[in-house]
Write a protein that holds these residues in place. Structure first.
Motif, PDB file in Angstrom:
ATOM      1  N   TYR A 222       0.809  -1.212   0.000  1.00  0.00           N
ATOM      2  CA  TYR A 222       0.000   0.000   0.000  1.00  0.00           C
ATOM      3  C   TYR A 222       0.849   1.272   0.000  1.00  0.00           C
ATOM      4  CZ  TYR A 222      -3.608  -3.385   0.901  1.00  0.00           C
ATOM      5  OH  TYR A 222      -4.449  -4.464   0.788  1.00  0.00           O
ATOM      6  N   GLU A 223       2.142   1.141   0.206  1.00  0.00           N
ATOM      7  CA  GLU A 223       3.043   2.290   0.111  1.00  0.00           C
ATOM      8  C   GLU A 223       3.328   2.528  -1.370  1.00  0.00           C
ATOM      9  OE1 GLU A 223       6.528   1.883   2.678  1.00  0.00           O
ATOM     10  OE2 GLU A 223       5.402   0.403   3.835  1.00  0.00           O
ATOM     11  N   PRO A 224       3.415   3.800  -1.785  1.00  0.00           N
ATOM     12  CA  PRO A 224       3.675   4.056  -3.207  1.00  0.00           C
ATOM     13  C   PRO A 224       5.047   3.531  -3.639  1.00  0.00           C
ATOM     14  CG  PRO A 224       3.604   6.114  -1.948  1.00  0.00           C
ATOM     15  CD  PRO A 224       3.273   5.013  -1.005  1.00  0.00           C
ATOM     16  N   PRO A 225       5.142   3.055  -4.880  1.00  0.00           N
ATOM     17  CA  PRO A 225       6.436   2.584  -5.386  1.00  0.00           C
ATOM     18  C   PRO A 225       7.479   3.696  -5.333  1.00  0.00           C
ATOM     19  CG  PRO A 225       4.665   1.991  -6.884  1.00  0.00           C
ATOM     20  CD  PRO A 225       4.080   2.918  -5.869  1.00  0.00           C
TER      21      PRO A 225
ATOM     22  N   LEU B 115      13.766  -4.451  -7.948  1.00  0.00           N
ATOM     23  CA  LEU B 115      12.832  -5.491  -8.372  1.00  0.00           C
ATOM     24  C   LEU B 115      11.730  -5.602  -7.326  1.00  0.00           C
ATOM     25  CD1 LEU B 115      12.484  -7.801 -10.537  1.00  0.00           C
ATOM     26  CD2 LEU B 115      13.434  -9.298  -8.778  1.00  0.00           C
ATOM     27  N   ARG B 116      10.493  -5.390  -7.732  1.00  0.00           N
ATOM     28  CA  ARG B 116       9.350  -5.432  -6.812  1.00  0.00           C
ATOM     29  C   ARG B 116       8.688  -6.803  -6.923  1.00  0.00           C
ATOM     30  NH1 ARG B 116       7.095  -0.777  -4.857  1.00  0.00           N
ATOM     31  NH2 ARG B 116       4.976  -1.474  -5.361  1.00  0.00           N
ATOM     32  N   VAL B 117       8.699  -7.544  -5.799  1.00  0.00           N
ATOM     33  CA  VAL B 117       8.213  -8.917  -5.772  1.00  0.00           C
ATOM     34  C   VAL B 117       7.058  -9.022  -4.784  1.00  0.00           C
ATOM     35  CG1 VAL B 117       8.819 -11.329  -5.363  1.00  0.00           C
ATOM     36  CG2 VAL B 117      10.539  -9.749  -6.285  1.00  0.00           C
ATOM     37  N   LEU B 118       5.871  -9.337  -5.279  1.00  0.00           N
ATOM     38  CA  LEU B 118       4.715  -9.555  -4.407  1.00  0.00           C
ATOM     39  C   LEU B 118       4.840 -10.937  -3.805  1.00  0.00           C
ATOM     40  CD1 LEU B 118       1.992  -8.609  -3.280  1.00  0.00           C
ATOM     41  CD2 LEU B 118       0.916  -9.606  -5.320  1.00  0.00           C
ATOM     42  N   VAL B 119       4.818 -11.023  -2.478  1.00  0.00           N
ATOM     43  CA  VAL B 119       5.003 -12.311  -1.810  1.00  0.00           C
ATOM     44  C   VAL B 119       3.738 -12.770  -1.083  1.00  0.00           C
ATOM     45  CG1 VAL B 119       7.507 -12.124  -1.656  1.00  0.00           C
ATOM     46  CG2 VAL B 119       6.105 -11.218   0.205  1.00  0.00           C
ATOM     47  N   ASP B 120       2.591 -12.256  -1.490  1.00  0.00           N
ATOM     48  CA  ASP B 120       1.300 -12.701  -0.969  1.00  0.00           C
ATOM     49  C   ASP B 120       0.634 -13.613  -1.995  1.00  0.00           C
ATOM     50  OD1 ASP B 120       1.704 -11.098   1.236  1.00  0.00           O
ATOM     51  OD2 ASP B 120       0.290  -9.547   0.615  1.00  0.00           O
ATOM     52  N   ARG B 121      -0.081 -14.622  -1.529  1.00  0.00           N
ATOM     53  CA  ARG B 121      -0.762 -15.542  -2.444  1.00  0.00           C
ATOM     54  C   ARG B 121      -1.960 -14.874  -3.113  1.00  0.00           C
ATOM     55  NH1 ARG B 121      -0.449 -21.047  -3.386  1.00  0.00           N
ATOM     56  NH2 ARG B 121       1.159 -21.101  -1.799  1.00  0.00           N
ATOM     57  N   LEU B 122      -2.643 -14.007  -2.371  1.00  0.00           N
ATOM     58  CA  LEU B 122      -3.818 -13.319  -2.901  1.00  0.00           C
ATOM     59  C   LEU B 122      -3.456 -11.893  -3.298  1.00  0.00           C
ATOM     60  CD1 LEU B 122      -6.352 -14.412  -0.136  1.00  0.00           C
ATOM     61  CD2 LEU B 122      -5.937 -15.506  -2.346  1.00  0.00           C
ATOM     62  N   TRP B 123      -4.097 -11.408  -4.352  1.00  0.00           N
ATOM     63  CA  TRP B 123      -3.859 -10.030  -4.756  1.00  0.00           C
ATOM     64  C   TRP B 123      -4.421  -9.108  -3.674  1.00  0.00           C
ATOM     65  CZ3 TRP B 123      -0.701  -8.099  -8.185  1.00  0.00           C
ATOM     66  CH2 TRP B 123      -0.751  -6.726  -8.404  1.00  0.00           C
ATOM     67  N   PRO B 124      -3.667  -8.078  -3.267  1.00  0.00           N
ATOM     68  CA  PRO B 124      -4.122  -7.183  -2.203  1.00  0.00           C
ATOM     69  C   PRO B 124      -5.343  -6.360  -2.608  1.00  0.00           C
ATOM     70  CG  PRO B 124      -1.957  -6.537  -3.026  1.00  0.00           C
ATOM     71  CD  PRO B 124      -2.351  -7.761  -3.761  1.00  0.00           C
TER      72      PRO B 124
ATOM     73  N   ALA C 282       0.505  -0.987  -8.917  1.00  0.00           N
ATOM     74  CA  ALA C 282       1.369  -1.739  -8.001  1.00  0.00           C
ATOM     75  C   ALA C 282       2.791  -1.891  -8.532  1.00  0.00           C
ATOM     76  CB  ALA C 282       0.772  -3.117  -7.734  1.00  0.00           C
ATOM     77  N   ARG C 283       2.941  -1.839  -9.844  1.00  0.00           N
ATOM     78  CA  ARG C 283       4.254  -2.002 -10.475  1.00  0.00           C
ATOM     79  C   ARG C 283       4.990  -3.243  -9.965  1.00  0.00           C
ATOM     80  NH1 ARG C 283       7.238   3.035  -9.523  1.00  0.00           N
ATOM     81  NH2 ARG C 283       8.969   1.687 -10.069  1.00  0.00           N
ATOM     82  N   ILE C 284       4.349  -4.368 -10.055  1.00  0.00           N
ATOM     83  CA  ILE C 284       4.917  -5.643  -9.627  1.00  0.00           C
ATOM     84  C   ILE C 284       5.749  -6.217 -10.766  1.00  0.00           C
ATOM     85  CG2 ILE C 284       4.364  -7.996  -8.909  1.00  0.00           C
ATOM     86  CD1 ILE C 284       3.689  -5.806  -6.848  1.00  0.00           C
ATOM     87  N   ASP C 285       6.973  -6.626 -10.440  1.00  0.00           N
ATOM     88  CA  ASP C 285       7.833  -7.261 -11.433  1.00  0.00           C
ATOM     89  C   ASP C 285       7.683  -8.785 -11.420  1.00  0.00           C
ATOM     90  OD1 ASP C 285       9.170  -4.856 -12.411  1.00  0.00           O
ATOM     91  OD2 ASP C 285      10.078  -4.783 -10.413  1.00  0.00           O
ATOM     92  N   GLU C 286       7.491  -9.339 -10.235  1.00  0.00           N
ATOM     93  CA  GLU C 286       7.346 -10.793 -10.100  1.00  0.00           C
ATOM     94  C   GLU C 286       6.305 -11.099  -9.032  1.00  0.00           C
ATOM     95  OE1 GLU C 286      11.010 -12.913  -9.451  1.00  0.00           O
ATOM     96  OE2 GLU C 286      12.036 -11.826 -11.040  1.00  0.00           O
ATOM     97  N   TRP C 287       5.636 -12.241  -9.201  1.00  0.00           N
ATOM     98  CA  TRP C 287       4.651 -12.712  -8.231  1.00  0.00           C
ATOM     99  C   TRP C 287       4.788 -14.228  -8.120  1.00  0.00           C
ATOM    100  CZ3 TRP C 287      -1.370 -12.174  -8.904  1.00  0.00           C
ATOM    101  CH2 TRP C 287      -2.005 -12.480  -7.696  1.00  0.00           C
ATOM    102  N   PRO C 288       5.833 -14.689  -7.430  1.00  0.00           N
ATOM    103  CA  PRO C 288       6.093 -16.130  -7.322  1.00  0.00           C
ATOM    104  C   PRO C 288       5.208 -16.788  -6.254  1.00  0.00           C
ATOM    105  CG  PRO C 288       7.787 -14.904  -6.175  1.00  0.00           C
ATOM    106  CD  PRO C 288       6.857 -13.893  -6.794  1.00  0.00           C
ATOM    107  N   LYS C 289       4.036 -17.224  -6.659  1.00  0.00           N
ATOM    108  CA  LYS C 289       3.066 -17.763  -5.700  1.00  0.00           C
ATOM    109  C   LYS C 289       3.583 -18.991  -4.960  1.00  0.00           C
ATOM    110  CE  LYS C 289      -0.906 -15.857  -8.053  1.00  0.00           C
ATOM    111  NZ  LYS C 289      -2.171 -16.147  -8.724  1.00  0.00           N
TER     112      LYS C 289
END
Length: 115
Positions: free
Chosen positions: A9-12, A18-27, A35-42
């Motif tokens: 929730y903090e601005p990029p 490299l911005r990596v989302l580490v949550d299983r569910l999309w926020p 969100a500017r996500i580069d990777e989402w390794p579920k």
């Protein structure tokens, strides 16, 4: 090695690297473009069962142990090694929606990547 944890929730920021989302569910409430996500390794995220157990009142210490066991599975271990290699060459920011990132899976990942 430069790895940090931030709330999604903090601005990029330019220094996120490299911005990596580490949550299983999309926020909730976050547009994918913003969100500017580069990777989402579920496969690096806690299983649904583990996440529900922890949020149902499980202790952080036991969660940590169970999560580390999940990360030892072949697919997760391979992704973790790859992310560790990436972090050697550039900044990596692990992003989570957790209200308490310091007691979340993101903190466990941070310590495994930098330890």
């Amino acid at each position: 090695m430069s790895v940090r944890v931030r709330r999604i929730y903090e601005p990029p920021e330019p220094e996120d690297g490299l911005r990596v989302l580490v949550d299983r569910l999309w926020p909730r409430g976050i547009a994918k473009e913003a969100a500017r996500i580069d990777e989402w390794p579920k496969a690096l995220t806690p299983s649904t069962e583990l996440r529900e157990w922890y949020h149902g009142g499980g202790s952080y210490e036991e969660f940590r142990g169970r999560y580390e066991a999940e990360l030892a599975a072949p697919e997760a271990a391979e992704l973790l090694d790859g992310l560790r290699g990436t972090a050697r060459g550039q900044r990596v920011t692990l992003l989570t929606a957790s209200k308490t990132p310091e007691q979340s899976h993101a903190q466990v990942l941070l310590e495994l990547l930098t330890g």
